[in-house]
Design a protein around this motif. Structure first.
Motif, PDB file in Angstrom:
ATOM      1  N   GLY A  29      27.484  74.594  11.580  1.00 31.69           N
ATOM      2  CA  GLY A  29      27.358  73.950  10.277  1.00 31.69           C
ATOM      3  C   GLY A  29      25.990  74.196   9.660  1.00 31.69           C
ATOM      4  N   GLY A  30      25.645  73.399   8.654  1.00 28.73           N
ATOM      5  CA  GLY A  30      24.372  73.545   7.964  1.00 28.73           C
ATOM      6  C   GLY A  30      23.253  72.776   8.631  1.00 28.73           C
ATOM      7  N   ASP A  31      22.047  72.907   8.064  1.00 35.65           N
ATOM      8  CA  ASP A  31      20.866  72.255   8.638  1.00 35.65           C
ATOM      9  C   ASP A  31      20.979  70.729   8.623  1.00 35.65           C
ATOM     10  OD1 ASP A  31      19.766  74.696   9.113  1.00 35.65           O
ATOM     11  OD2 ASP A  31      18.163  74.544   7.631  1.00 35.65           O
ATOM     12  N   ARG A  32      21.509  70.181   7.536  1.00 38.64           N
ATOM     13  CA  ARG A  32      21.625  68.726   7.458  1.00 38.64           C
ATOM     14  C   ARG A  32      22.545  68.201   8.571  1.00 38.64           C
ATOM     15  NH1 ARG A  32      20.607  64.727   4.134  1.00 38.64           N
ATOM     16  NH2 ARG A  32      19.837  66.139   2.523  1.00 38.64           N
ATOM     17  N   GLU A  33      23.685  68.857   8.741  1.00 35.54           N
ATOM     18  CA  GLU A  33      24.624  68.430   9.791  1.00 35.54           C
ATOM     19  C   GLU A  33      23.972  68.554  11.163  1.00 35.54           C
ATOM     20  OE1 GLU A  33      27.127  69.896   6.332  1.00 35.54           O
ATOM     21  OE2 GLU A  33      25.324  70.570   7.386  1.00 35.54           O
TER      22      GLU A  33
ATOM     23  N   ALA B 277       7.465  79.063   3.553  1.00 32.46           N
ATOM     24  CA  ALA B 277       8.667  78.506   4.171  1.00 32.46           C
ATOM     25  C   ALA B 277       8.458  78.279   5.673  1.00 32.46           C
ATOM     26  CB  ALA B 277       9.855  79.450   3.950  1.00 32.46           C
ATOM     27  N   VAL B 278       8.529  77.023   6.068  1.00 36.74           N
ATOM     28  CA  VAL B 278       8.380  76.634   7.478  1.00 36.74           C
ATOM     29  C   VAL B 278       9.757  76.230   8.002  1.00 36.74           C
ATOM     30  CG1 VAL B 278       7.227  75.060   9.083  1.00 36.74           C
ATOM     31  CG2 VAL B 278       6.030  75.861   7.028  1.00 36.74           C
ATOM     32  N   ALA B 279      10.125  76.777   9.141  1.00 33.62           N
ATOM     33  CA  ALA B 279      11.448  76.503   9.721  1.00 33.62           C
ATOM     34  C   ALA B 279      11.291  76.145  11.194  1.00 33.62           C
ATOM     35  CB  ALA B 279      12.367  77.721   9.547  1.00 33.62           C
ATOM     36  N   PRO B 280      10.991  74.880  11.490  1.00 34.53           N
ATOM     37  CA  PRO B 280      10.726  74.475  12.870  1.00 34.53           C
ATOM     38  C   PRO B 280      11.954  74.583  13.786  1.00 34.53           C
ATOM     39  CG  PRO B 280       9.920  72.843  11.304  1.00 34.53           C
ATOM     40  CD  PRO B 280      10.800  73.780  10.543  1.00 34.53           C
ATOM     41  N   LEU B 281      11.668  74.793  15.059  1.00 39.45           N
ATOM     42  CA  LEU B 281      12.680  74.633  16.102  1.00 39.45           C
ATOM     43  C   LEU B 281      12.598  73.173  16.535  1.00 39.45           C
ATOM     44  CD1 LEU B 281      14.812  75.635  18.099  1.00 39.45           C
ATOM     45  CD2 LEU B 281      12.957  76.412  19.592  1.00 39.45           C
ATOM     46  N   ALA B 282      13.616  72.402  16.175  1.00 43.85           N
ATOM     47  CA  ALA B 282      13.616  70.958  16.434  1.00 43.85           C
ATOM     48  C   ALA B 282      14.548  70.628  17.600  1.00 43.85           C
ATOM     49  CB  ALA B 282      14.058  70.208  15.184  1.00 43.85           C
ATOM     50  N   MET B 283      14.338  69.454  18.176  1.00 44.78           N
ATOM     51  CA  MET B 283      15.158  69.024  19.322  1.00 44.78           C
ATOM     52  C   MET B 283      15.490  67.547  19.212  1.00 44.78           C
ATOM     53  SD  MET B 283      14.474  69.484  23.417  1.00 44.78           S
ATOM     54  CE  MET B 283      15.315  71.084  23.424  1.00 44.78           C
TER      55      MET B 283
ATOM     56  N   THR C 166      24.444  64.884  19.872  1.00 41.41           N
ATOM     57  CA  THR C 166      25.619  65.747  20.086  1.00 41.41           C
ATOM     58  C   THR C 166      25.271  67.227  19.942  1.00 41.41           C
ATOM     59  OG1 THR C 166      26.252  65.434  17.774  1.00 41.41           O
ATOM     60  CG2 THR C 166      27.271  63.988  19.405  1.00 41.41           C
ATOM     61  N   VAL C 167      24.176  67.531  19.256  1.00 43.24           N
ATOM     62  CA  VAL C 167      23.584  68.876  19.243  1.00 43.24           C
ATOM     63  C   VAL C 167      22.158  68.697  19.724  1.00 43.24           C
ATOM     64  CG1 VAL C 167      22.723  70.758  17.779  1.00 43.24           C
ATOM     65  CG2 VAL C 167      25.043  69.902  17.453  1.00 43.24           C
ATOM     66  N   GLU C 168      21.747  69.539  20.675  1.00 42.89           N
ATOM     67  CA  GLU C 168      20.462  69.310  21.330  1.00 42.89           C
ATOM     68  C   GLU C 168      19.269  69.890  20.569  1.00 42.89           C
ATOM     69  OE1 GLU C 168      23.660  68.489  23.871  1.00 42.89           O
ATOM     70  OE2 GLU C 168      23.231  70.449  22.968  1.00 42.89           O
ATOM     71  N   ALA C 169      19.479  70.983  19.830  1.00 49.03           N
ATOM     72  CA  ALA C 169      18.339  71.623  19.168  1.00 49.03           C
ATOM     73  C   ALA C 169      18.811  72.484  18.008  1.00 49.03           C
ATOM     74  CB  ALA C 169      17.530  72.459  20.164  1.00 49.03           C
ATOM     75  N   GLY C 170      17.859  72.896  17.171  1.00 53.12           N
ATOM     76  CA  GLY C 170      18.228  73.760  16.054  1.00 53.12           C
ATOM     77  C   GLY C 170      17.024  74.169  15.222  1.00 53.12           C
ATOM     78  N   ILE C 171      17.166  75.307  14.541  1.00 55.47           N
ATOM     79  CA  ILE C 171      16.164  75.748  13.578  1.00 55.47           C
ATOM     80  C   ILE C 171      16.550  75.158  12.230  1.00 55.47           C
ATOM     81  CG2 ILE C 171      15.112  77.729  12.420  1.00 55.47           C
ATOM     82  CD1 ILE C 171      15.867  79.398  14.888  1.00 55.47           C
ATOM     83  N   VAL C 172      15.663  74.358  11.661  1.00 60.26           N
ATOM     84  CA  VAL C 172      15.980  73.671  10.403  1.00 60.26           C
ATOM     85  C   VAL C 172      14.821  73.806   9.423  1.00 60.26           C
ATOM     86  CG1 VAL C 172      17.658  72.028  11.296  1.00 60.26           C
ATOM     87  CG2 VAL C 172      15.239  71.512  11.510  1.00 60.26           C
ATOM     88  N   GLY C 173      15.140  74.018   8.148  1.00 62.43           N
ATOM     89  CA  GLY C 173      14.116  74.150   7.125  1.00 62.43           C
ATOM     90  C   GLY C 173      13.472  72.812   6.801  1.00 62.43           C
ATOM     91  N   THR C 174      12.207  72.845   6.417  1.00 63.52           N
ATOM     92  CA  THR C 174      11.486  71.605   6.141  1.00 63.52           C
ATOM     93  C   THR C 174      12.019  70.885   4.904  1.00 63.52           C
ATOM     94  OG1 THR C 174       9.805  72.917   4.976  1.00 63.52           O
ATOM     95  CG2 THR C 174       9.350  72.304   7.262  1.00 63.52           C
TER      96      THR C 174
END
Length: 330
Positions: free
Chosen positions: A72-76, A236-242, A85-93
């Protein structure tokens, strides 16, 4: 009968031990979300993260990569991380900012002059402060990845001054700071889902778009846009979040493995982004795009034109944070 019972007992113990070993081999699983494609600079870095974490954890952690927005998308993705339910992801600031407003700092125009200055801010006290604020939303950052500077493409001509944007219908993200910025530059900002952008450009629903070099190239915008101006108006910053829920479940030694993996990811991803920018610019030229750079003096004119945005949206991030980001250029 006694020998048979002994044999059965041994076999049962062997099965139980094999199950136990199998469980230990992948006690924790990390699903990683990304909207990036195979060719995006972040994807090879994710593969290195996966390799490092699985090996360093002795197989206790299994990492699954789900690129091309398979989850899905970053918000989801962020909402799923909050639930665990999802452990990590690259998401835009810009999406993270809807959960923690201080991340709007990265949406202000002409904030950083180059990659080195942006890195200094991300890796300093304010990057850590932002991370701690986000943890209150049950999400943490394990690596500040970047997409680089956003630039403008269109079919009308090169962009050297704000007047060159007058009346230009440009696709932007649905972010009030972005929209206000382009209005001040004379353009007609049109929020639109990224997935619809290529078609909108080809059908001339919009005249222009603004994205980093890697997204402009990998999305093949060169097929429907002629001019690409290196305005560098946003970084554009796109962190790897957890997921903080998942992270807290890990024992201390595996937490350190994940954090070390995050540092490795960050180093590789940033290097890939910078290296690929030069290669992709060459490819964009080869594909027929006309590339024009802006001098520091020309960028200063744009910055002055967009300064009212700082005052208008200062309350979203706080005066101290905004002033610190502006001073990092000095």
């Amino acid at each position: 009968m006694k020998r048979f019972a002994t044999l059965a007992l041994v076999m049962m113990l062997a099965v139980l031990m094999s199950v136990s070993v199998a469980d230990a081999a992948a006690k924790y699983r990390i699903k990683i979300h990304s909207v990036g494609s195979d060719t995006h600079p972040s994807t090879p870095a994710l593969h290195e993260f996966k390799k490092f974490v699985e090996e360093k954890s002795n197989g206790q952690i299994e990492v699954g990569l789900h690129i091309n927005a398979a989850l899905g998308g970053d918000r989801e993705a962020i909402e799923a991380m909050q639930l665990g339910t999802v452990e990590a992801g690259i998401v835009g600031t810009s999406i993270i900012a809807t959960f923690e407003p201080k991340f709007n700092i990265f949406e202000f125009p002409f904030l950083f002059k180059n990659h080195e200055i942006a890195t200094r801010f991300l890796d300093g006290e304010y990057g850590e402060m932002l991370n701690k604020e986000l943890q209150k939303q049950d999400v943490r950052i394990i690596g500040y990845g970047v997409n680089g500077f956003r630039n403008i493409s269109n079919n009308r001509g090169p962009i050297h001054k704000p007047e060159d944007l007058n009346g230009l219908k440009i696709r932007t993200m649905e972010n009030p700071i972005h929209i206000a910025t382009f209005k001040l530059m004379g353009a007609n900002p049109t929020p639109m889902n990224f997935g619809e952008l290529y078609t909108a450009l080809s059908q001339k629903t919009v005249d222009a778009q603004e994205n980093p070099i890697n997204l402009t190239y990998t999305s093949k915008f060169y097929e429907v846009q002629k001019f690409y101006s290196l305005t560098g108006h946003l970084y554009a910053v796109a962190p790897l979040a957890m997921s903080e829920i998942f992270f807290k479940r890990l024992p201390d030694d595996l937490k350190e493995v994940v954090l070390e993996g995050g540092r490795l990811y960050t180093k590789i991803e940033r290097a890939n982004t910078i290296d690929e920018e030069n290669n992709m610019l060459t490819e964009l030229k080869a594909k027929g795009m006309q590339i024009n750079e802006l001098s520091d003096e020309e960028k200063d004119v744009f910055k002055k034109a967009t300064e009212p945005v700082y005052k208008e949206f200062e309350s979203r991030v706080g005066k101290e944070l905004l002033e610190a980001a502006l001073k990092v250029n000095q």
